[in-house]
Scaffold this motif. Structure first.
Motif, short mmCIF file in Angstrom:
data_model
loop_
_atom_site.label_atom_id
_atom_site.label_comp_id
_atom_site.label_asym_id
_atom_site.label_seq_id
_atom_site.Cartn_x
_atom_site.Cartn_y
_atom_site.Cartn_z
N GLU A 22 0.80 -1.23 0.00
CA GLU A 22 0.00 0.00 0.00
C GLU A 22 0.84 1.29 0.00
O GLU A 22 0.39 2.33 -0.47
CB GLU A 22 -0.86 -0.01 1.27
N CYS B 121 3.75 3.64 -4.74
CA CYS B 121 2.92 4.27 -5.78
C CYS B 121 3.30 3.71 -7.14
O CYS B 121 4.29 3.00 -7.29
CB CYS B 121 3.04 5.79 -5.73
N ASP C 130 2.24 12.34 -6.67
CA ASP C 130 1.57 11.04 -6.49
C ASP C 130 1.55 10.63 -5.03
O ASP C 130 0.55 10.12 -4.52
CB ASP C 130 2.30 9.93 -7.29
N LYS D 139 -1.48 10.00 -1.77
CA LYS D 139 -1.49 8.86 -0.84
C LYS D 139 -1.38 9.35 0.61
O LYS D 139 -2.02 8.83 1.51
CB LYS D 139 -0.35 7.88 -1.16
N TYR D 140 -0.55 10.38 0.81
CA TYR D 140 -0.38 10.97 2.14
C TYR D 140 -1.71 11.54 2.65
O TYR D 140 -2.11 11.30 3.79
CB TYR D 140 0.68 12.07 2.03
N ASP E 249 -2.66 6.78 3.56
CA ASP E 249 -2.15 5.45 3.20
C ASP E 249 -0.92 5.02 4.01
O ASP E 249 -0.62 3.83 4.11
CB ASP E 249 -1.76 5.41 1.71
#
Ligand SMILES: [Zn+2]
Length: 226
Positions: free
Chosen positions: A26, A29, A91, A95-96, A100
């Motif tokens: 997870e 990226c 990217d 996610k941050y 994630d």
């Protein structure tokens, strides 16, 4: 593209799609194919052409015997470079913001979102850790501890906040203060006891010192206290 049976569902069957989609990956990226195909981005990396071909494979069948197992390392080392680029930072920002990478376990950091970081830029040294930008400390992630830290590298969080300075959080305003019956404890009350092994012979400091030097070569050569 023209295959007639591929109309059932649009599944990403590429190696990258499989790897990134794996639940335990997870933190990772998706590196664009164009970035991987650009030879400049692979400068200095040691890999076999077959390994690179598997990573770039658009329809990957993971049951195939010829998969070497080095794909993760190659992809990981390219990933570490990609996330340092402007597009990679962007990217990782998504996610941050999705959380994630988990959050800081410190109470006074109030669930501050964390970023992945490596303690080494070389493969095989340690697994990924998380960095809290509020207290600026690193922690073992609660989940996904198997990824190699080199997939993220030692500089990533700092590059991230250099490119996105508006996301830098404030340091925690409160700090835990140890107390006893309401009184703050002095620092010295919290320090570990010095060499507790000598607790049986407390009085004769000078004697034990000379004895220790005398017995150094025979008994414990490496654990001489300084
Ligand atoms: Zn923190």
């Amino acid at each position: 593209m023209s295959s007639p049976q591929s109309n059932e569902h649009k599944v990403d069957a590429s190696w990258i799609g499989w790897f990134v989609g794996n639940k335990s990956n997870e933190f990772v990226c998706r590196v664009p194919i164009g970035f991987i195909e650009d030879k400049f981005n692979l400068t200095g990396l040691e890999y076999l052409k077959d390994t690179l071909n598997v990573v770039l494979e658009p329809s990957f069948d993971r049951s195939m015997a010829w998969v070497s197992g080095y794909e993760e390392k190659l992809y990981g080392m390219i990933h570490a470079r990609y996330i340092m680029s402007a597009r990679g930072v962007e990217d990782m920002r998504l996610k941050y913001e999705m959380g994630d990478f988990g959050s800081c376990p410190k109470f006074y950091c109030k669930g501050q979102k964390a970023l992945p970081v490596g303690l080494s830029d070389e493969w095989g040294h340690s697994t990924v850790k998380i960095y809290c930008p509020s207290c600026k400390d690193v922690f073992r992630p609660r989940y996904r501890p198997k990824l190699d830290g080199a997939m993220f590298g030692t500089s990533f969080p700092h590059m991230f906040f250099m490119q996105l300075p508006m996301l830098r959080p404030q340091p925690p305003v409160e700090k835990y203060a140890p107390r006893l019956y309401g009184f703050r404890l002095h620092e010295s009350a919290l320090m570990p006891l010095e060499s507790s092994e000598t607790s049986t012979e407390t009085e004769t400091e000078t004697e034990t010192e000379t004895e220790a030097i005398g017995s150094l070569p025979t008994s414990s050569p490496s654990s001489f206290p300084n």
